[in-house]
Design a protein around this motif. Structure first.
Motif, PDB file in Angstrom:
ATOM      1  N   GLN A 167       0.888  -1.173  -0.003  1.00  0.00           N
ATOM      2  CA  GLN A 167       0.157   0.083  -0.137  1.00  0.00           C
ATOM      3  C   GLN A 167       0.861   1.458   0.036  1.00  0.00           C
ATOM      4  OE1 GLN A 167      -3.852   0.213   0.217  1.00  0.00           O
ATOM      5  NE2 GLN A 167      -3.144  -1.379  -1.041  1.00  0.00           N
ATOM      6  N   GLU A 168       2.366   1.244   0.281  1.00  0.00           N
ATOM      7  CA  GLU A 168       3.192   2.105   0.221  1.00  0.00           C
ATOM      8  C   GLU A 168       3.948   2.591  -1.112  1.00  0.00           C
ATOM      9  OE1 GLU A 168       2.745   4.166   3.086  1.00  0.00           O
ATOM     10  OE2 GLU A 168       1.618   2.786   3.843  1.00  0.00           O
ATOM     11  N   GLU A 169       3.798   1.626  -2.019  1.00  0.00           N
ATOM     12  CA  GLU A 169       4.627   1.753  -3.276  1.00  0.00           C
ATOM     13  C   GLU A 169       3.603   1.739  -4.393  1.00  0.00           C
ATOM     14  OE1 GLU A 169       7.769   2.129  -3.388  1.00  0.00           O
ATOM     15  OE2 GLU A 169       7.947   2.134  -1.183  1.00  0.00           O
ATOM     16  N   LEU A 170       4.241   2.583  -5.459  1.00  0.00           N
ATOM     17  CA  LEU A 170       3.598   2.544  -6.869  1.00  0.00           C
ATOM     18  C   LEU A 170       4.167   1.403  -7.664  1.00  0.00           C
ATOM     19  CD1 LEU A 170       2.377   4.791  -8.578  1.00  0.00           C
ATOM     20  CD2 LEU A 170       4.695   5.134  -9.705  1.00  0.00           C
ATOM     21  N   LEU A 171       3.176   0.734  -8.076  1.00  0.00           N
ATOM     22  CA  LEU A 171       3.718  -0.797  -8.835  1.00  0.00           C
ATOM     23  C   LEU A 171       4.855  -0.170 -10.107  1.00  0.00           C
ATOM     24  CD1 LEU A 171       0.207  -2.020 -10.370  1.00  0.00           C
ATOM     25  CD2 LEU A 171       1.506  -2.809  -8.295  1.00  0.00           C
ATOM     26  N   SER A 172       5.778  -1.278 -10.131  1.00  0.00           N
ATOM     27  CA  SER A 172       6.800  -1.074 -10.813  1.00  0.00           C
ATOM     28  C   SER A 172       6.216  -0.956 -12.465  1.00  0.00           C
ATOM     29  CB  SER A 172       7.906  -2.233 -10.933  1.00  0.00           C
ATOM     30  OG  SER A 172       7.079  -3.527 -11.563  1.00  0.00           O
ATOM     31  N   ASP A 173       7.278  -0.353 -13.178  1.00  0.00           N
ATOM     32  CA  ASP A 173       6.907  -0.281 -14.854  1.00  0.00           C
ATOM     33  C   ASP A 173       6.458  -1.529 -15.231  1.00  0.00           C
ATOM     34  OD1 ASP A 173       7.671   2.210 -14.617  1.00  0.00           O
ATOM     35  OD2 ASP A 173       9.717   2.331 -15.329  1.00  0.00           O
ATOM     36  N   THR A 174       7.269  -2.809 -14.838  1.00  0.00           N
ATOM     37  CA  THR A 174       6.735  -4.057 -15.408  1.00  0.00           C
ATOM     38  C   THR A 174       5.294  -4.323 -14.898  1.00  0.00           C
ATOM     39  OG1 THR A 174       9.044  -4.566 -15.669  1.00  0.00           O
ATOM     40  CG2 THR A 174       7.516  -6.336 -15.509  1.00  0.00           C
ATOM     41  N   GLN A 175       4.998  -4.384 -13.655  1.00  0.00           N
ATOM     42  CA  GLN A 175       3.948  -4.561 -13.021  1.00  0.00           C
ATOM     43  C   GLN A 175       2.692  -3.639 -13.910  1.00  0.00           C
ATOM     44  OE1 GLN A 175       4.853  -4.020  -9.189  1.00  0.00           O
ATOM     45  NE2 GLN A 175       5.126  -6.154  -8.573  1.00  0.00           N
ATOM     46  N   GLN A 176       3.044  -2.406 -14.037  1.00  0.00           N
ATOM     47  CA  GLN A 176       2.093  -1.436 -14.737  1.00  0.00           C
ATOM     48  C   GLN A 176       1.683  -1.853 -15.904  1.00  0.00           C
ATOM     49  OE1 GLN A 176       3.017   2.810 -14.482  1.00  0.00           O
ATOM     50  NE2 GLN A 176       3.884   2.622 -12.246  1.00  0.00           N
ATOM     51  N   ASP A 228      -4.588   5.216 -14.699  1.00  0.00           N
ATOM     52  CA  ASP A 228      -3.635   5.890 -13.705  1.00  0.00           C
ATOM     53  C   ASP A 228      -3.159   5.121 -12.717  1.00  0.00           C
ATOM     54  OD1 ASP A 228      -3.952   8.328 -14.877  1.00  0.00           O
ATOM     55  OD2 ASP A 228      -6.218   8.476 -14.239  1.00  0.00           O
ATOM     56  N   PHE A 229      -1.840   5.177 -12.053  1.00  0.00           N
ATOM     57  CA  PHE A 229      -1.176   4.480 -11.332  1.00  0.00           C
ATOM     58  C   PHE A 229      -0.633   5.380 -10.238  1.00  0.00           C
ATOM     59  CE2 PHE A 229      -0.318   2.353 -15.252  1.00  0.00           C
ATOM     60  CZ  PHE A 229      -0.835   0.952 -14.899  1.00  0.00           C
ATOM     61  N   MET A 230      -0.991   5.084  -8.829  1.00  0.00           N
ATOM     62  CA  MET A 230      -0.705   5.783  -7.738  1.00  0.00           C
ATOM     63  C   MET A 230      -0.029   4.915  -6.319  1.00  0.00           C
ATOM     64  SD  MET A 230      -3.891   8.409  -7.336  1.00  0.00           S
ATOM     65  CE  MET A 230      -4.720   8.900  -8.808  1.00  0.00           C
ATOM     66  N   GLU A 231       0.404   5.473  -5.563  1.00  0.00           N
ATOM     67  CA  GLU A 231       0.920   4.684  -4.636  1.00  0.00           C
ATOM     68  C   GLU A 231      -0.318   3.757  -4.063  1.00  0.00           C
ATOM     69  OE1 GLU A 231       1.586   7.918  -4.803  1.00  0.00           O
ATOM     70  OE2 GLU A 231       3.776   8.090  -5.042  1.00  0.00           O
ATOM     71  N   GLY A 232      -0.207   2.267  -3.877  1.00  0.00           N
ATOM     72  CA  GLY A 232      -1.017   1.700  -3.160  1.00  0.00           C
ATOM     73  C   GLY A 232      -2.460   1.343  -3.975  1.00  0.00           C
ATOM     74  N   PHE A 233      -2.618   1.740  -5.154  1.00  0.00           N
ATOM     75  CA  PHE A 233      -3.789   1.346  -6.204  1.00  0.00           C
ATOM     76  C   PHE A 233      -3.484   1.909  -7.433  1.00  0.00           C
ATOM     77  CE2 PHE A 233      -4.957   5.063  -3.945  1.00  0.00           C
ATOM     78  CZ  PHE A 233      -5.425   6.005  -4.730  1.00  0.00           C
ATOM     79  N   SER A 234      -4.150   1.252  -8.577  1.00  0.00           N
ATOM     80  CA  SER A 234      -4.264   1.710  -9.590  1.00  0.00           C
ATOM     81  C   SER A 234      -5.751   1.676 -10.139  1.00  0.00           C
ATOM     82  CB  SER A 234      -3.518   0.577 -10.679  1.00  0.00           C
ATOM     83  OG  SER A 234      -2.378   0.247 -10.081  1.00  0.00           O
ATOM     84  N   TYR A 278       2.407 -13.597 -11.554  1.00  0.00           N
ATOM     85  CA  TYR A 278       4.192 -12.973 -11.631  1.00  0.00           C
ATOM     86  C   TYR A 278       4.173 -12.337 -10.443  1.00  0.00           C
ATOM     87  CZ  TYR A 278       2.631 -14.371 -16.487  1.00  0.00           C
ATOM     88  OH  TYR A 278       2.362 -15.191 -17.606  1.00  0.00           O
ATOM     89  N   GLY A 279       4.270 -12.763  -9.389  1.00  0.00           N
ATOM     90  CA  GLY A 279       4.422 -12.023  -8.032  1.00  0.00           C
ATOM     91  C   GLY A 279       3.686 -11.596  -7.254  1.00  0.00           C
ATOM     92  N   GLY A 280       2.225 -11.897  -7.271  1.00  0.00           N
ATOM     93  CA  GLY A 280       1.274 -11.747  -6.472  1.00  0.00           C
ATOM     94  C   GLY A 280       1.286 -10.409  -5.901  1.00  0.00           C
ATOM     95  N   PHE A 281       1.373  -9.352  -6.701  1.00  0.00           N
ATOM     96  CA  PHE A 281       1.310  -7.981  -6.405  1.00  0.00           C
ATOM     97  C   PHE A 281      -0.056  -6.929  -6.327  1.00  0.00           C
ATOM     98  CE2 PHE A 281       2.026  -8.141 -11.086  1.00  0.00           C
ATOM     99  CZ  PHE A 281       1.041  -7.066 -11.481  1.00  0.00           C
ATOM    100  N   LEU A 282      -1.408  -7.925  -6.392  1.00  0.00           N
ATOM    101  CA  LEU A 282      -2.463  -7.393  -6.414  1.00  0.00           C
ATOM    102  C   LEU A 282      -3.474  -8.085  -5.180  1.00  0.00           C
ATOM    103  CD1 LEU A 282      -3.516  -7.081 -10.082  1.00  0.00           C
ATOM    104  CD2 LEU A 282      -2.766  -5.306  -8.597  1.00  0.00           C
ATOM    105  N   GLN A 283      -4.184  -7.168  -4.599  1.00  0.00           N
ATOM    106  CA  GLN A 283      -4.917  -7.767  -3.628  1.00  0.00           C
ATOM    107  C   GLN A 283      -6.235  -8.795  -4.318  1.00  0.00           C
ATOM    108  OE1 GLN A 283      -6.340  -5.249  -0.395  1.00  0.00           O
ATOM    109  NE2 GLN A 283      -4.162  -4.197  -0.399  1.00  0.00           N
TER     110      GLN A 283
END
Length: 250
Positions: free
Chosen positions: A148-157, A179-185, A211-216
């Motif tokens: 929730q504190e980080e922006l998704l990486s370019d690859t994840q976006q 749009d991409f923001m810290e913690g959500f898209s 590919y990494g389980g980066f989404l809730q």
């Protein structure tokens, strides 16, 4: 559980729609729509339709107040004459702000009245805050990041956007923006009415999480309005609070 029941009820309602429905395409504040529909309940509206049409020039008079113009627009909407429809078209083109939104609703009602008269069958009108196009509704969707504190990486976006577009194409959906923001898209998309909305985005989450389980698993879906960052954060905190309450009850 309550949320699942809500989506099931919505889906059932959409499945039962007749073929002769129309969707309000423009984005109009839901509160404006509610106030307009309150006006439509006035018994005298039909009686005043012809008289209001005769006084249509008041709509283009700057000295006439807003409430009077809203009253005239709402009455003219039920005046069964193509001249009324053309006049409402003219007003929408020349107006702005709240009155333009009011005029769009009146124009839509007038269009449905003419269609009902020509086709000799009742028309169904669907309106949401975000509008739509053709047989598709527009949705604002928020994917929540695990971090929730980080922006998704370019690859994840790129992965999230590509998977979303791919999934939408499978259902004849339309991608509009993201749009991409810290913690959500967040994203604006359109989907046909007969598509089970929640499962579309769940598929996107499942594919991305390989590919990494980066989404809730949780997400936010609305067709009422585009949420601000503050509103999104408030909803996230509210959801967390509800989960904590459930754990405490156990």
């Amino acid at each position: 559980m309550e949320e699942d029941k809500y989506y099931q009820n919505i889906q059932k309602a959409l499945e039962d729609l007749p073929d002769n429905f129309s969707i309000l395409e423009e984005r109009i504040d839901i509160e404006v729509q509610m106030k307009y529909f309150e006006y439509t309940k006035e018994a005298a509206r039909q009686e005043n339709a012809e008289d209001s049409f005769e006084k249509r020039e008041e709509l283009f008079d700057d000295s006439v107040d807003e409430e009077r113009k809203k009253e005239i627009l709402t009455a003219i909407a039920v005046y069964d004459d193509v001249k009324a429809y053309r006049m409402l078209e003219k007003f929408v083109k020349e107006s702005e702000g709240l009155l333009k939104q009011w005029g769009i609703l009146a124009l839509q009602e007038s269009r449905m009245l003419m269609q009902s008269s020509l086709l000799d069958e009742q028309q169904v009108f669907i309106s949401t805050g975000l509008g739509g196009k053709g047989k598709k509704l527009r949705y604002f969707v928020v994917f929540l990041s695990e971090d929730q504190e980080e922006l998704l990486s370019d690859t994840q976006q790129k992965l999230l956007k590509d998977e979303l577009i791919f999934e939408l194409k499978k259902h004849e959906g339309i991608f509009e923006s993201m749009d991409f923001m810290e913690g959500f898209s967040s994203t604006l998309i359109m989907l046909p009415l007969n598509v089970e909305v929640k499962s579309v985005f769940q598929n996107v989450i499942n594919e991305c999480n390989q590919y990494g389980g980066f989404l809730q698993e949780d997400l936010i879906i609305t067709n009422v309005k585009v949420l601000s960052r503050g509103e999104i954060i408030q909803l996230i905190h509210q959801k967390k609070s509800e989960k904590n309450d459930e754990l405490d009850d156990e």
